[in-house]
Design a protein around this motif. Structure first.
Motif, PDB file in Angstrom:
ATOM      1  N   SER A  70       0.813  -1.217   0.000  1.00 15.12           N
ATOM      2  CA  SER A  70       0.000   0.000   0.000  1.00 15.12           C
ATOM      3  C   SER A  70       0.843   1.262   0.000  1.00 15.12           C
ATOM      4  O   SER A  70       0.519   2.235  -0.649  1.00 15.12           O
ATOM      5  N   VAL A  71       1.887   1.228   0.798  1.00 14.38           N
ATOM      6  CA  VAL A  71       2.780   2.377   0.886  1.00 14.38           C
ATOM      7  C   VAL A  71       4.201   1.847   0.833  1.00 14.38           C
ATOM      8  O   VAL A  71       4.531   0.908   1.550  1.00 14.38           O
ATOM      9  N   MET A  72       4.977   2.393  -0.043  1.00  7.87           N
ATOM     10  CA  MET A  72       6.352   1.926  -0.140  1.00  7.87           C
ATOM     11  C   MET A  72       7.293   3.096   0.057  1.00  7.87           C
ATOM     12  O   MET A  72       7.257   4.060  -0.696  1.00  7.87           O
ATOM     13  N   GLY A  73       8.103   3.011   1.093  1.00  7.77           N
ATOM     14  CA  GLY A  73       9.035   4.098   1.368  1.00  7.77           C
ATOM     15  C   GLY A  73      10.442   3.684   0.978  1.00  7.77           C
ATOM     16  O   GLY A  73      10.835   2.550   1.205  1.00  7.77           O
ATOM     17  N   PHE A  74      11.151   4.562   0.341  1.00  9.77           N
ATOM     18  CA  PHE A  74      12.556   4.281   0.046  1.00  9.77           C
ATOM     19  C   PHE A  74      13.317   5.589  -0.119  1.00  9.77           C
ATOM     20  O   PHE A  74      12.709   6.660  -0.242  1.00  9.77           O
ATOM     21  N   THR A  75      14.653   5.455  -0.060  1.00 13.55           N
ATOM     22  CA  THR A  75      15.481   6.646  -0.172  1.00 13.55           C
ATOM     23  C   THR A  75      16.258   6.590  -1.474  1.00 13.55           C
ATOM     24  O   THR A  75      16.811   5.562  -1.818  1.00 13.55           O
ATOM     25  N   TYR A  76      16.234   7.676  -2.199  1.00 10.65           N
ATOM     26  CA  TYR A  76      16.997   7.760  -3.449  1.00 10.65           C
ATOM     27  C   TYR A  76      17.714   9.097  -3.454  1.00 10.65           C
ATOM     28  O   TYR A  76      17.068  10.141  -3.309  1.00 10.65           O
ATOM     29  N   ARG A  77      19.025   9.055  -3.592  1.00  7.57           N
ATOM     30  CA  ARG A  77      19.845  10.269  -3.577  1.00  7.57           C
ATOM     31  C   ARG A  77      19.466  11.194  -2.426  1.00  7.57           C
ATOM     32  O   ARG A  77      19.179  12.384  -2.627  1.00  7.57           O
ATOM     33  N   ASP A  78      19.358  10.606  -1.267  1.00  5.46           N
ATOM     34  CA  ASP A  78      19.059  11.342  -0.047  1.00  5.46           C
ATOM     35  C   ASP A  78      17.632  11.909   0.012  1.00  5.46           C
ATOM     36  O   ASP A  78      17.295  12.697   0.894  1.00  5.46           O
ATOM     37  N   THR A  79      16.813  11.547  -0.971  1.00  7.60           N
ATOM     38  CA  THR A  79      15.421  11.991  -0.927  1.00  7.60           C
ATOM     39  C   THR A  79      14.570  10.854  -0.387  1.00  7.60           C
ATOM     40  O   THR A  79      14.708   9.713  -0.830  1.00  7.60           O
ATOM     41  N   LYS A  80      13.719  11.182   0.585  1.00  7.72           N
ATOM     42  CA  LYS A  80      12.850  10.144   1.153  1.00  7.72           C
ATOM     43  C   LYS A  80      11.574  10.106   0.302  1.00  7.72           C
ATOM     44  O   LYS A  80      10.822  11.076   0.243  1.00  7.72           O
ATOM     45  N   ILE A  81      11.390   8.990  -0.375  1.00  7.30           N
ATOM     46  CA  ILE A  81      10.250   8.889  -1.287  1.00  7.30           C
ATOM     47  C   ILE A  81       9.188   7.975  -0.698  1.00  7.30           C
ATOM     48  O   ILE A  81       9.490   6.853  -0.282  1.00  7.30           O
ATOM     49  N   ASN A  82       7.960   8.460  -0.629  1.00  4.44           N
ATOM     50  CA  ASN A  82       6.839   7.631  -0.198  1.00  4.44           C
ATOM     51  C   ASN A  82       5.927   7.421  -1.400  1.00  4.44           C
ATOM     52  O   ASN A  82       5.335   8.366  -1.922  1.00  4.44           O
ATOM     53  N   LEU A  83       5.869   6.181  -1.834  1.00  3.88           N
ATOM     54  CA  LEU A  83       5.047   5.857  -3.001  1.00  3.88           C
ATOM     55  C   LEU A  83       3.785   5.146  -2.520  1.00  3.88           C
ATOM     56  O   LEU A  83       3.860   4.091  -1.896  1.00  3.88           O
ATOM     57  N   LEU A  84       2.641   5.756  -2.800  1.00  4.88           N
ATOM     58  CA  LEU A  84       1.369   5.182  -2.358  1.00  4.88           C
ATOM     59  C   LEU A  84       0.751   4.404  -3.503  1.00  4.88           C
ATOM     60  O   LEU A  84       0.524   4.955  -4.581  1.00  4.88           O
ATOM     61  N   ASP A  85       0.493   3.142  -3.258  1.00  2.00           N
ATOM     62  CA  ASP A  85      -0.061   2.310  -4.323  1.00  2.00           C
ATOM     63  C   ASP A  85      -1.570   2.536  -4.423  1.00  2.00           C
ATOM     64  O   ASP A  85      -2.241   2.769  -3.430  1.00  2.00           O
ATOM     65  N   THR A  86      -2.043   2.463  -5.650  1.00  2.00           N
ATOM     66  CA  THR A  86      -3.475   2.604  -5.858  1.00  2.00           C
ATOM     67  C   THR A  86      -3.954   1.342  -6.571  1.00  2.00           C
ATOM     68  O   THR A  86      -3.270   0.862  -7.461  1.00  2.00           O
ATOM     69  N   PRO A  87      -5.100   0.807  -6.187  1.00  2.00           N
ATOM     70  CA  PRO A  87      -5.537  -0.429  -6.837  1.00  2.00           C
ATOM     71  C   PRO A  87      -5.778  -0.207  -8.318  1.00  2.00           C
ATOM     72  O   PRO A  87      -6.332   0.804  -8.720  1.00  2.00           O
ATOM     73  N   GLY A  88      -5.336  -1.165  -9.115  1.00  2.00           N
ATOM     74  CA  GLY A  88      -5.502  -1.016 -10.553  1.00  2.00           C
ATOM     75  C   GLY A  88      -6.910  -1.345 -11.002  1.00  2.00           C
ATOM     76  O   GLY A  88      -7.436  -0.736 -11.921  1.00  2.00           O
ATOM     77  N   HIS A  89      -7.548  -2.286 -10.304  1.00  2.00           N
ATOM     78  CA  HIS A  89      -8.874  -2.723 -10.735  1.00  2.00           C
ATOM     79  C   HIS A  89      -9.879  -1.590 -10.582  1.00  2.00           C
ATOM     80  O   HIS A  89      -9.976  -0.979  -9.521  1.00  2.00           O
ATOM     81  N   GLN A  90     -10.621  -1.341 -11.641  1.00  2.00           N
ATOM     82  CA  GLN A  90     -11.493  -0.160 -11.595  1.00  2.00           C
ATOM     83  C   GLN A  90     -12.620  -0.270 -10.572  1.00  2.00           C
ATOM     84  O   GLN A  90     -13.154   0.734 -10.124  1.00  2.00           O
ATOM     85  N   ASP A  91     -12.956  -1.489 -10.161  1.00  2.00           N
ATOM     86  CA  ASP A  91     -13.985  -1.634  -9.135  1.00  2.00           C
ATOM     87  C   ASP A  91     -13.533  -1.039  -7.803  1.00  2.00           C
ATOM     88  O   ASP A  91     -14.331  -0.812  -6.907  1.00  2.00           O
ATOM     89  N   PHE A  92     -12.241  -0.826  -7.665  1.00  2.00           N
ATOM     90  CA  PHE A  92     -11.733  -0.246  -6.427  1.00  2.00           C
ATOM     91  C   PHE A  92     -11.360   1.229  -6.611  1.00  2.00           C
ATOM     92  O   PHE A  92     -10.539   1.768  -5.878  1.00  2.00           O
ATOM     93  N   ALA A  93     -11.972   1.862  -7.599  1.00  2.00           N
ATOM     94  CA  ALA A  93     -11.626   3.246  -7.929  1.00  2.00           C
ATOM     95  C   ALA A  93     -11.782   4.181  -6.727  1.00  2.00           C
ATOM     96  O   ALA A  93     -10.973   5.080  -6.524  1.00  2.00           O
ATOM     97  N   GLU A  94     -12.804   3.938  -5.911  1.00  2.00           N
ATOM     98  CA  GLU A  94     -13.046   4.809  -4.754  1.00  2.00           C
ATOM     99  C   GLU A  94     -11.825   4.810  -3.824  1.00  2.00           C
ATOM    100  O   GLU A  94     -11.449   5.832  -3.276  1.00  2.00           O
TER     101      GLU A  94
END
Ligand code: G4P
Length: 527
Positions: A70-94
């Protein structure tokens, strides 16, 4: 590090796309760069494919996967990146719409063969509502795709946003040579690679003969003509316009071949916005304010039905969150101590002691938190911009086991708090109607009610086109309207008034007949 430094090094974003455009693949490549995973194939897609429609184990498994990714945190070149996953299936659009309330920017993946697809358009509408900055990544350049200028025109037209290419492809498909970075003025030659990335070749002047030698005379001529056209047609790229959500910079590449991804990421950390000020019911809150504030944008149930605890995802908006401190739950008007808080890392969850604006904290909860709740250090304010949208499919819930009505009530309440669907209760007869974006949710709800709450339900189709939240500046007119349309009046989860319109044409007629009544398609609106 000071709070300002912590904020300056954070980027919180989501990747969105129509299913199959390459969101999962791109996510994985970004994580590889961040060193968060070691090899390709480590990120499982959280999408539920069509064949899984009635495969319950599959759904349960997917739920497990989706909490892990759901949430993936990682560091790249000293930047703290938080990547939030969104469901691909359109039934979960909400679920996707709600996740977008917690990000500061998005990367939108577009398939160069298919162009802009329906789901891309809907997601862009949500970004536009909040002026979220968007970067477009046109993917699958290793395939015979559409003409890049046509793709740009289509994005401008269908997504209603101005674009500015920052890189440009040299040919496509079988003869794909690479991309030229208009931003860095360098050339990247295409080599299909899963992990290795070669540095670009700097070309300060594309008129030079060197280009002909690298990509061939014909391609070199084409690139020169294209670049001239781009520079003549598109204004200079402005970071400020991008940050305001007015212009979307565009990159080309091939995620599966790890091509163009590094350029995207390098530019992303340079231009993507850091956590910004956010609106509340009382005032705008700036991220560097010393006191902690945050809001819940997602609730995920524990997969084990014997343990009712859930994970609430909290986006930190200001100050620092400290594990073990007591925070004020605005809706309950009381303090809670959250000793069991986790941060999300690419493959894992780990206990954290503190989190900063832009970070997502996972809080174990036994039912006190719901989507949209605000936590503070005592101030009574409520974050806005986390609306419910009108669902598209409506069905009445019918209890098939009178002995279990209590369990059913409880189960419905919990599932709705998790945001699985929306519940509308009609004033007349107290009929309960569930609204969803996709058909799959009904199967999930029926299954979970039975297995987690021992409640048996059936769903009866309803002839409803839209749920419209209603308001009026004239209270008397509003009451008159409610009286005359009694059979169509319901309440949402917060008790707000909703008019359940049966059809588009009929809604139009009602709107014409009652000009004093305002009809809204989201639960949050300004009168
Ligand atoms: P999604 O999350 O947006 O739904 O898309 P996903 O990344 O799962 O990608 C969908 C399909 O597109 C996958 O193929 C993936 O390998 C492929 N793909 C992604 N990027 C590229 C690219 O740059 N070029 C080409 N040619 N294909 C790409 P699949 O057959 O559905 O799955 P898989 O068996 O390859 O995993």
């Amino acid at each position: 590090m000071t709070i300002d430094q912590e904020i300056a090094r954070r980027r919180t974003f989501g990747i969105i796309s129509h299913p199959d455009a390459g969101k999962t693949t791109l996510t994985e490549k970004l994580l590889l760069f961040g060193g968060a995973i070691q090899k390709a194939g480590a990120v499982k897609s959280s999408k539920i494919k069509d064949h899984a429609r009635s495969d319950w184990m599959e759904i349960e498994k997917q739920r497990g996967i989706s909490v892990a990714t759901s949430v993936m945190g990682f560091t790249y070149r000293d930047t703290k990146i938080n990547l939030l996953d969104t469901p691909g299936h359109q039934d979960f659009a909400e679920d996707t719409y709600r996740t977008l309330t917690a990000v500061d920017s998005v990367i939108m993946v577009i398939d160069c063969v298919k162009g802009v697809e329906t789901q891309t358009e809907k997601l862009m509408d949500v970004c536009r509502m909040r002026s979220t900055p968007v970067i477009c990544f046109i993917n699958k350049l290793d395939r015979e795709g559409r003409d890049p200028f046509d793709l740009l025109d289509e994005i401008e037209e269908k997504l209603d946003i101005k674009v500015r290419p920052l890189s440009w492809p040299i040919s496509m498909g079988k003869t794909f040579k690479g991309v030229y970075s208009l931003y860095e003025k360098s050339l990247h030659l295409f080599t299909a690679s899963k992990t290795v990335v070669e540095e670009g070749i700097e070309i300060s002047d594309i008129q030079s003969q060197e280009l002909d030698q690298l990509v061939g005379e014909k391609n070199a001529e084409q690139l020169r003509a294209d670049v001239e056209l781009i520079e003549g047609v598109y204004p200079e790229f402005s970071v400020a316009d991008y940050a305001a959500g007015e212009v979307a910079p565009v990159f080309f590449g091939s995620a599966v071949n790890n091509f163009g991804v590094k350029e995207l990421l390098d530019t992303f950390i340079r231009i993507a916005p850091t956590p910004r000020s956010r609106e509340t019911t009382v005032r705008e809150v700036a991220p560097h304010e010393p006191k902690f504030t945050g809001f819940v944008f997602k609730i995920h149930a524990n997969m084990d039905p014997k343990h009712r605890n859930r994970i609430a995802f909290v986006r930190v908006c200001s100050g620092a969150f400290h594990r073990g401190d007591t925070y004020f739950h605005v809706r309950h008007n009381k303090g809670y101590r959250f000793s069991n808080a986790t941060a999300f890392l690419a493959q894992d969850r780990e206990t954290i002691d503190e989190a900063w604006p832009g970070d997502i904290v996972g809080i174990y909860d036994t039912g006190n938190l719901k989507i949209g709740d605000t936590l503070t250090e005592g101030e009574k304010l409520q974050y806005t911009g986390i609306p419910s949208f009108s669902p598209e499919i409506f069905k009445e819930v019918v209890n098939k086991d009178a002995m279990k009505s209590k369990q059913l009530e409880k189960g419905l309440l919990q599932l709705m708090e998790e945001g699985v669907a929306q519940l509308f209760t009609f004033d007349v007869g107290k009929r309960k109607v569930i609204g969803t974006v996709g058909a799959l949710q009904f199967e999930v709800i029926q299954f979970r009610l039975l297995h987690e709450y021992s409640a048996t339900v059936e769903f009866h189709n309803q002839q409803i086109y839209k749920a419209c939240w209603i308001s009026s500046s004239d209270e008397r007119k509003l009451q008159e309207f409610i009286q005359s349309k009694m059979r169509y009046i319901a309440r949402d989860k917060d008790g707000k008034l909703v008019f359940m319109a049966e059809s588009k044409a009929w809604l139009q007629m009602v709107q014409d007949n009652f000009p004093e009544i305002r009809f809204h398609f989201t639960s949050e609106f300004k009168d």
